[in-house]
Design an enzyme around this catalytic site. Structure first.
Site, mmCIF file in Angstrom:
data_model
loop_
_atom_site.group_PDB
_atom_site.id
_atom_site.type_symbol
_atom_site.label_atom_id
_atom_site.label_comp_id
_atom_site.label_asym_id
_atom_site.label_seq_id
_atom_site.Cartn_x
_atom_site.Cartn_y
_atom_site.Cartn_z
ATOM 1 N N GLY A 43 0.817 -1.208 0.000
ATOM 2 C CA GLY A 43 0.000 0.000 0.000
ATOM 3 C C GLY A 43 0.849 1.256 0.000
ATOM 4 O O GLY A 43 1.815 1.363 0.754
ATOM 5 N N THR A 44 0.481 2.201 -0.844
ATOM 6 C CA THR A 44 1.213 3.477 -0.953
ATOM 7 C C THR A 44 0.389 4.418 -1.822
ATOM 8 O O THR A 44 -0.408 3.975 -2.648
ATOM 9 C CB THR A 44 2.601 3.258 -1.593
ATOM 10 O OG1 THR A 44 3.480 2.654 -0.652
ATOM 11 C CG2 THR A 44 3.241 4.568 -2.011
ATOM 12 N N THR A 45 0.590 5.698 -1.645
ATOM 13 C CA THR A 45 0.096 6.700 -2.594
ATOM 14 C C THR A 45 1.253 7.634 -2.931
ATOM 15 O O THR A 45 1.786 8.308 -2.046
ATOM 16 C CB THR A 45 -1.071 7.513 -2.004
ATOM 17 O OG1 THR A 45 -2.123 6.637 -1.612
ATOM 18 C CG2 THR A 45 -1.610 8.495 -3.040
#
Length: 277
Positions: A43-45
């Site tokens: 998960g990352t943005t």
């Protein structure tokens, strides 16, 4: 002589042989009591945008291990060269080592040529390396920088494909961030407008994706300056306690009480030193 017509089913443009192979393997593994390995969920943005004078890169700071938050304040914006930075999504070790390797290669290239490397050079090195490993290096990157030809922004996928775009977002929170970009992006923005836009896009990923969270880091690259803002904003501030949550002694009723004394056995030992003279 009569012609024999044999019906041939139409062949489409897609081949599902690998899907059938995987289904057979999965069924065979199930009979033996095994399970096929699952794809690692990360998960990352991360995001980037081109403004009038340069590039603004942004990222969240949450690192996850499955459903556990492993690090609340990790840095996902990596140094490539003095005029080029890169945001990384995917497996943390892969993004770290990949960007470090390309950074060292670009430093050798810069020493050889006697000038700052171009962004397209870093893009070519990254895509060739990732394509060589056929996607087994889990590094999804947003590469941005400013060189003699102007500002450039690239998205680089783990299999080696790249895109050059005016605004880019990748990671599990990219859908929410892209919605902000498509709504509010416009060409030739000022620096503050670009910083606010990237910050809002990362915040959208943080609040709409469980794999993204904590703070927002920004990196502003222009021809004359480099600003690494860590953190730029803290959208998830830890709340303060409004009162004292410790109960006084005797608040909770004790139904039974039993005290068991500890039995202590004392042992005495003597140590005799050996004469070595």
């Amino acid at each position: 002589m009569a012609a024999v017509s044999v019906y041939a089913p139409p062949v489409g443009g897609f081949s599902f042989d690998n899907c059938r192979r995987n289904a057979v393997l999965e069924a065979d593994f199930a009979k033996r009591g095994y399970k096929l390995p699952k794809v690692r969920k990360t998960g990352t943005t991360i995001a980037g945008v081109v403004y009038k004078d340069g590039i603004v890169l942004g990222a969240d700071t949450r690192a996850t291990e499955g459903m556990v938050v492993a690090d609340k304040n990790c840095s996902k914006i990596h140094f490539i060269s003095p005029n080029i930075y890169c945001c990384g999504a995917g497996t943390a070790a892969d993004t770290d080592m990949t960007t470090q390797l390309i950074s060292s290669n670009l430093e050798l290239h810069s020493l050889s040529t006697g000038r700052l490397p171009r962004v397209v050079t870093a893009n070519r090195m990254l895509k060739q390396m990732l394509f060589r490993y056929q996607g087994y290096i889990g590094a999804a990157l947003v590469l941005g920088g400013v060189d003699v030809t102007g500002p450039h922004l690239y998205s680089i996928y783990p299999h080696g494909s790249t895109d050059k775009l005016p605004y880019v977002t990748m990671g599990s929170g990219s859908l929410a961030a892209m919605a902000v970009f498509e709504d509010k992006f416009r060409p030739d923005m000022e620096e503050e407008e670009a910083k606010n836009l990237v910050s809002e896009a990362i915040a959208a990923g943080i609040f709409n994706d469980l794999g993204s969270g904590s703070n927002i880091d920004l990196c502003v690259i222009s021809k004359n300056k480099l600003d690494f803002l860590r953190p730029y904003t803290v959208p998830n501030k830890k709340g303060t306690r409004l009162g004292r949550y410790r109960c006084e002694k005797g608040t909770t009723a004790v139904l039974t009480e039993k005290i068991t004394p500890l039995e202590i056995e004392v042992l005495e030992e003597t140590v005799q030193t050996m004469d070595t003279s």
